[in-house]
Design an enzyme around this catalytic site. Structure first.
Site, short mmCIF file in Angstrom:
data_model
loop_
_atom_site.label_atom_id
_atom_site.label_comp_id
_atom_site.label_asym_id
_atom_site.label_seq_id
_atom_site.Cartn_x
_atom_site.Cartn_y
_atom_site.Cartn_z
N THR A 87 11.85 -2.73 -1.88
CA THR A 87 12.36 -2.52 -3.23
C THR A 87 12.29 -1.03 -3.51
O THR A 87 11.19 -0.46 -3.52
CB THR A 87 11.50 -3.28 -4.27
OG1 THR A 87 11.48 -4.66 -3.93
CG2 THR A 87 12.08 -3.10 -5.67
N LYS A 162 18.06 -6.80 -8.00
CA LYS A 162 16.60 -7.01 -7.98
C LYS A 162 15.93 -6.45 -9.25
O LYS A 162 15.12 -7.13 -9.88
CB LYS A 162 16.03 -6.33 -6.73
CG LYS A 162 14.54 -6.13 -6.70
CD LYS A 162 13.81 -7.30 -6.11
CE LYS A 162 12.30 -7.14 -6.27
NZ LYS A 162 11.55 -8.25 -5.77
N LYS A 237 5.87 -1.31 -10.90
CA LYS A 237 6.77 -0.56 -10.01
C LYS A 237 8.23 -0.94 -10.29
O LYS A 237 9.09 -0.07 -10.46
CB LYS A 237 6.42 -0.86 -8.55
CG LYS A 237 7.44 -0.29 -7.57
CD LYS A 237 7.27 -0.78 -6.14
CE LYS A 237 8.48 -0.33 -5.32
NZ LYS A 237 8.47 -0.76 -3.94
P1 NAD Z 1 2.55 -3.07 1.93
O1 NAD Z 1 1.96 -1.84 1.35
O2 NAD Z 1 1.65 -4.23 2.26
O3 NAD Z 1 3.39 -2.71 3.26
C1 NAD Z 1 4.09 -1.51 3.46
C2 NAD Z 1 3.80 -1.04 4.88
O4 NAD Z 1 4.58 0.12 5.16
C3 NAD Z 1 2.33 -0.67 5.12
O5 NAD Z 1 1.80 -1.44 6.18
C4 NAD Z 1 2.39 0.83 5.47
O6 NAD Z 1 1.42 1.22 6.43
C5 NAD Z 1 3.79 0.94 6.00
N1 NAD Z 1 4.31 2.31 5.98
C6 NAD Z 1 4.24 3.23 4.98
N2 NAD Z 1 4.87 4.36 5.34
C7 NAD Z 1 5.34 4.17 6.58
C8 NAD Z 1 6.09 4.98 7.49
N3 NAD Z 1 6.47 6.22 7.17
N4 NAD Z 1 6.39 4.45 8.70
C9 NAD Z 1 6.02 3.19 9.04
N5 NAD Z 1 5.32 2.36 8.21
C10 NAD Z 1 4.99 2.87 7.01
O7 NAD Z 1 3.68 -3.53 0.90
P2 NAD Z 1 4.41 -4.98 0.82
O8 NAD Z 1 3.70 -5.82 -0.20
O9 NAD Z 1 4.62 -5.49 2.20
O10 NAD Z 1 5.79 -4.56 0.15
C11 NAD Z 1 6.82 -3.94 0.90
C12 NAD Z 1 8.04 -3.80 0.01
O11 NAD Z 1 8.43 -5.09 -0.46
C13 NAD Z 1 7.80 -2.94 -1.25
O12 NAD Z 1 8.95 -2.15 -1.46
C14 NAD Z 1 7.60 -3.99 -2.34
O13 NAD Z 1 7.97 -3.50 -3.61
C15 NAD Z 1 8.53 -5.09 -1.87
N6 NAD Z 1 8.17 -6.43 -2.35
C16 NAD Z 1 6.88 -6.87 -2.29
C17 NAD Z 1 6.58 -8.15 -2.75
C18 NAD Z 1 5.16 -8.67 -2.68
O14 NAD Z 1 4.88 -9.72 -3.30
N7 NAD Z 1 4.25 -8.03 -1.96
C19 NAD Z 1 7.59 -8.98 -3.26
C20 NAD Z 1 8.90 -8.52 -3.27
C21 NAD Z 1 9.19 -7.24 -2.81
#
Ligand code: NAD
Length: 291
Positions: A87, A162, A237
């Site tokens: 997102t 979204k 966010k």
């Molecule tokens: P998270 O923080 O658990 O995962 C993100 C991952 O990206 C981490 O493991 C981090 O180490 C990695 N990362 C960061 N910078 C990086 C880079 N330069 N290279 C490689 N890896 C890198 O977050 P999440 O909960 O998995 O969410 C991911 C996305 O999905 C976000 O944009 C969030 O808004 C969206 N989202 C999350 C949910 C939820 O319920 N968690 C629901 C819908 C959408």
């Protein structure tokens, strides 16, 4: 398909695992998180992206997406799909898609709803923006990782859908919580309140499917001490992204703005961080008319 998966956090790891279970050959890269079972580990984002049919990213925000995209676009072969499921702000999504298209790639912005549970169960909803060809390339993977994919139009429109959806969600959750808190003070039993509203014109997903009152309606994070679920931090966010987009598009969104302010106070000044976004109800319970 040969798939590169970058960003193996709470959402990315189970999504990648589902692709492996469906028989795809998946290579992963994350700065911190380990690769799930069956996902081969790459040493860098560029190595992860090179030679793949499709690269999927699932990253925290638009700035990180832009930096990863700058690294992987030159490594990918013409005709490859670039599916960003993070997102992020509409502007970053469109800028990354333009760069990818200029390099002969097929970009799709495809943020999801359904949360960690939906990612694990393979029941996410994808909201996709991109060309017909790019959407067609990604569609078989959406089928594995989700139960529904809506092609919303050109690049950025997935992110637009979204943040509009989640702006409605933030506003209706606040409305539902403040109405429960008012009902309490008027001596109305919460179960009766639910019985009426869930079958009357005040109904919504927040009331009917995710009721913020413990012990009332279907099982929800309220029944589990408001452990997320969908964290208030993530709602903040998404609301901020909605206001950033509204600012850029000159759209008047007074309730979206107010919802953003309330979730900001809740997360940054009160005890909302790390709690489910429906914990707005205990927040309102403690409050009085003027603050
Ligand atoms: P998270 O923080 O658990 O995962 C993100 C991952 O990206 C981490 O493991 C981090 O180490 C990695 N990362 C960061 N910078 C990086 C880079 N330069 N290279 C490689 N890896 C890198 O977050 P999440 O909960 O998995 O969410 C991911 C996305 O999905 C976000 O944009 C969030 O808004 C969206 N989202 C999350 C949910 C939820 O319920 N968690 C629901 C819908 C959408």
């Amino acid at each position: 398909m040969k798939i590169g998966f970058i960003g193996l956090g709470n959402m990315g790891a189970p999504m990648a695992a589902n692709l492996v279970a469906a028989g795809h050959q998946v290579t992963g890269f994350d700065l911190a998180a380990p690769c799930p079972d069956g996902v081969a580990s790459a040493a860098s984002a560029a190595e992860c992206a090179a030679g793949q049919d499709v690269v999927i990213t699932m990253l925290p925000n638009g700035a990180i997406l832009r930096s990863v995209a700058a690294e992987i676009i030159p490594a990918m072969g013409a005709g490859a799909g670039f599916v960003d499921c993070s997102t992020v702000d509409v502007e970053s999504a469109r800028a990354v898609a333009a760069d990818a298209e200029a390099a002969g790639l097929l970009p799709v912005d495809a943020p999801v709803s359904g949360g960690i549970g939906g990612a694990a169960a393979g029941t996410l909803t994808f909201m996709a923006g991109g060309s017909d060809a790019a959407f067609a390339k990604a569609a078989p993977l959406f089928e594995v990782m989700g139960q529904k994919a809506v092609h919303c139009g050109p690049s950025g429109n997935g992110q637009a859908a979204k943040i509009c959806n989640n702006m409605i969600l933030g506003v209706t959750m606040i409305a539902t919580c403040e109405a429960f808190a008012l009902a309490d003070k008027l001596g109305l039993d919460r179960q009766k309140m639910f019985d009426v509203v869930s079958t009357s014109s005040g109904y919504s997903w927040s009331m009917n499917a995710y009721c913020p009152a413990p012990g009332v309606g279907p099982k929800s994070p309220a029944d589990n001490g408001y452990k997320p679920g969908f964290a208030a931090d993530l709602m903040l966010k998404d609301l901020r992204l909605s206001q950033q987009a509204a600012e850029a598009a000159d759209a008047d969104t007074p309730l979206g703005r107010h919802a953003t302010d309330l979730y900001r106070s809740f997360v940054e000044d009160e005890d909302g961080s790390g709690r489910d976004f429906s914990a707005m109800l205990p927040r309102f319970e403690k409050r009085h008319r003027d603050g």
